[in-house]
Design an enzyme around this catalytic site. Structure first.
Site, PDB file in Angstrom:
ATOM      1  NE  ARG A 101      -7.370  18.097  19.807  1.00  0.00           N
ATOM      2  CZ  ARG A 101      -7.459  17.585  18.516  1.00  0.00           C
ATOM      3  NH1 ARG A 101      -7.033  18.443  17.536  1.00  0.00           N
ATOM      4  NH2 ARG A 101      -7.652  16.533  18.114  1.00  0.00           N
ATOM      5  CB  THR A 379      -4.141  20.098  10.236  1.00  0.00           C
ATOM      6  OG1 THR A 379      -5.245  19.594  10.726  1.00  0.00           O
ATOM      7  CG2 THR A 379      -3.176  20.608  11.467  1.00  0.00           C
ATOM      8  CB  THR A 397      -6.617  21.182  12.830  1.00  0.00           C
ATOM      9  OG1 THR A 397      -7.374  20.657  11.697  1.00  0.00           O
ATOM     10  CG2 THR A 397      -7.016  20.589  14.259  1.00  0.00           C
ATOM     11  CB  ILE A 398     -11.479  23.307  11.393  1.00  0.00           C
ATOM     12  CG1 ILE A 398     -11.094  23.637   9.949  1.00  0.00           C
ATOM     13  CG2 ILE A 398     -11.708  24.529  12.210  1.00  0.00           C
ATOM     14  CD1 ILE A 398     -12.048  24.574   9.237  1.00  0.00           C
ATOM     15  CG  ASN A 399     -10.596  16.366  12.183  1.00  0.00           C
ATOM     16  OD1 ASN A 399      -9.375  16.010  11.952  1.00  0.00           O
ATOM     17  ND2 ASN A 399     -11.511  15.576  12.490  1.00  0.00           N
ATOM     18  CB  SER A 450      -4.274  16.194  18.650  1.00  0.00           C
ATOM     19  OG  SER A 450      -3.618  16.849  17.583  1.00  0.00           O
TER      20      SER A 450
HETATM   21  O1  DON Z   1      -5.578  16.763  15.665  1.00  0.00           O
HETATM   22  C1  DON Z   1      -5.185  16.000  14.744  1.00  0.00           C
HETATM   23  O2  DON Z   1      -4.470  15.243  14.825  1.00  0.00           O
HETATM   24  C2  DON Z   1      -6.233  16.163  13.608  1.00  0.00           C
HETATM   25  N1  DON Z   1      -7.512  16.749  13.831  1.00  0.00           N
HETATM   26  C3  DON Z   1      -5.285  16.925  12.390  1.00  0.00           C
HETATM   27  C4  DON Z   1      -6.055  16.896  11.164  1.00  0.00           C
HETATM   28  C5  DON Z   1      -5.260  17.474  10.236  1.00  0.00           C
HETATM   29  O3  DON Z   1      -4.032  17.371  10.202  1.00  0.00           O
HETATM   30  C6  DON Z   1      -5.814  17.500   8.884  1.00  0.00           C
HETATM   31  N2  DON Z   1      -5.073  17.988   7.800  1.00  0.00           N
HETATM   32  N3  DON Z   1      -4.672  17.445   6.802  1.00  0.00           N
END
Ligand code: DON
Length: 568
Positions: A101, A379, A397-399, A450
């Site tokens: 992470r 993600t 992911t990059i968020n 997350s």
């Molecule tokens: O870590 C997390 O929970 C979020 N940053 C995940 C982001 C995400 O799943 C975006 N995709 N659709």
């Protein structure tokens, strides 16, 4: 004579083996595979992973190759500039999880996204250099490879270097997305980026990423140092200085991926192996399963009103606890054992009126003596099983889709906007509407909470299922539903992934539903019982593998995207 003859035979045999290993032909796309399977968000990445397995690489080798391939072919979430989590299970039944992470830069501060009046500044934690945490992806892959990999690291980088250098044809969906984000990309990257184009992108356009290819070459040659030190690190820091970013060379050099004890627990005769904090995924998933375990949901039926009510009431309570109690365990004492406790979860559900909605405003996080308690006001995932039965479940992911939109000039990749996953101010929801407090407040070098839930399920001590998804706050509930679809409602991997989904996260107090989720008469019954139904677009993009009784591998690649499964 004998010697000569041997030589005559050995040379062509050697060449044939070389040829065979360089150009594996046996991988194909299917719904069931005999031996090995790779399910990812992009067909090119799935094929690359399957080819690595076919060459004799194990699941971790394939995961490394897939991860770098996704950084090229799936720039909305596959990444070098982000982070993630993986759960690994060897064919002998040992398991481990890796936390790669992102972490807050050492100059981060709890109020860094607030103005003088302590109000959040719009978009600051989302679309700027300041939105990025220190990336963990490359360190994660290097660490996973050094512990479990069997193939040469540089071999695993080769396919993605070629793809970035020579380009690949983008899909229709990608052309649409690239065009949709052009305005943001242009604003944040005035001196250009490979993804910026004056004419609209169209399906089949060749996407060439020369700078990214050079970065991948450095990573191939120097391992994690090719990213965290030297030219790539300097380019990241230069990009920070173009804007308001605070990531330094020291932040990059000190980044480490961390092996963590998995969250492990039983659900009926299944064993769930999932991600511990700083993801809330494993804790929440297991608490959800424990909450519904005593209830006859398989006889109530898939998305019947009783089933939906039970699942939603569990979700509401567990997301309230998540907001209060979960954060980076290296900075905050997380009551994991209390939260993942069958008695606690079953007893709590016994108190719930399952005929009527409990308004979320009446649901508070649980008080655990000794633990902090204060009322807090794109993600991508892939699943791989190799021919020996080693399995990996990895979410990265990059968020946001395309992260912060900031492209590292000269290095050719997008940076994350993961800092928004922190609680930037107690009571202020993040981009997924999730709330948090002190447990997930910003601190230097801390990892943001997350929801990513890469998970492996065993049945009778054997590998049974590999599953995960993107989707922000909906990740946990999508994995929860997909597991129940298989274990309770008898669906195949494909059916379980395709089935429509719904989601509740305590606040806002509503059930988000995909168009075809929950039929209209059930929706009416739920409305009657006080539930607020809120239609929305696609929820998640789940990638699942289920091991059949005969040992063959069923795959489910989510039709909500371009996702595909390859194997042999
Ligand atoms: O870590 C997390 O929970 C979020 N940053 C995940 C982001 C995400 O799943 C975006 N995709 N659709």
């Amino acid at each position: 004579m004998i010697k000569k003859l041997t030589a005559i035979w050995i040379i062509p045999l050697f060449l044939w083996i070389q040829c065979g290993t360089d150009n594996p032909k046996e991988v194909y796309e299917a719904e069931v595979f005999e031996q090995a399977a790779v399910v990812t968000a992009h067909p090119i990445a799935s094929k690359i992973g399957a080819e690595i397995l076919e060459k004799g690489g194990n699941a971790v080798d394939a995961a490394v190759a897939v991860k770098f391939a996704l950084a090229v072919v799936y720039p909305n979430a596959g990444n070098l500039g982000g982070g993630g989590f993986l759960v690994y299970r060897t064919h002998q039944g040992e398991y481990n999880t890796l936390d790669f992470r992102e972490k807050a830069p050492h100059r981060a501060d709890k109020d860094m996204y607030l103005d003088d009046q302590k109000n959040p500044i719009e978009d600051l934690s989302l679309y700027s250099e300041l939105a990025s945490g220190v990336p963990g992806s490359v360190a994660g892959m290097a660490e996973a490879h050094s512990k479990y990999g069997t193939m040469e690291w540089s071999e695993l980088l080769k396919p993605s270097i070629e793809l970035a250098k020579n380009g690949f044809k983008i899909t229709k969906r990608q052309a649409k997305e690239f065009n949709h984000y052009q305005k943001r990309f242009k604003k944040l990257n005035p001196s250009g980026a490979a993804i910026i184009k004056d004419d609209p992108w169209v399906e089949g356009d060749l996407f060439i990423q020369t700078e990214l290819a050079e970065t991948l070459v450095r990573i191939g040659e120097f391992g994690a140092d090719g990213f965290y030190k030297g030219e790539t690190a300097e380019l990241i820091v230069q990009q920070m200085q173009q804007g308001n970013g605070i990531i330094t060379l020291e932040d990059l050099e000190s980044y480490e991926a961390i092996w963590r004890e998995p969250i492990v627990g039983d659900y009926k005769n299944y064993k769930i192996i999932s991600m511990p904090p700083p993801s809330s995924g494993g804790v929440a998933l297991l608490a959800l399963l424990q909450s519904v375990e005593p209830l006859p949901i398989s006889s109530w039926g898939f998305q019947s009103d009783s089933t939906v009510r039970a699942m939603v009431e569990a979700e509401r309570r567990i997301y309230a606890d998540r907001a209060m109690h979960l954060g980076d365990p290296d900075f905050f004492d997380v009551p994991v054992e209390q939260l993942v406790n069958k008695n606690f979860n079953m007893e709590r559900m016994k108190q719930v009126d399952l005929t009527q909605a409990t308004p979320s405003k009446e649901v508070r996080a649980t008080y655990f003596p000794g633990y902090y308690y204060e009322e807090p006001e794109e993600t991508t995932h892939f699943s791989i099983v190799d021919a020996a039965g080693n399995a990996i479940s990895l979410t990265t992911t990059i968020n946001d889709s395309y992260g912060s939109g900031v492209w590292v000039k000269g290095a050719g990749f997008l940076l994350n906007n993961e800092m928004d996953d922190f609680s930037i101010k107690p009571g202020t929801p993040n981009m997924y509407g999730l709330l948090g407090g002190v447990a997930n407040a910003i601190e230097p070098n801390k990892r943001m909470l997350s929801a990513m839930t890469p998970t492996i399920v065993e049945k009778d001590n054997e590998l049974f299922m590999v599953v995960g998804t993107p989707g922000g706050s909906t990740i946990i509930t999508s994995v929860f539903q997909t597991i129940l679809n298989v274990t309770e409602f008898g669906m195949t991997a494909k059916e379980s992934v395709e089935a429509p989904r719904f989601h509740h996260q305590w606040k806002p107090d509503r059930i988000d539903v995909e168009e075809s989720a929950i039929d209209s008469s059930t929706r009416a019954a739920l409305n009657q019982a006080g539930y607020n139904i809120h239609p929305r677009g696609a929820i998640g993009r789940v990638e699942a593998i289920v091991v059949q009784k005969d040992g063959k591998l069923q795959v489910g690649a989510d039709p909500r995207g371009d996702d595909a499964a390859y194997g042999f």
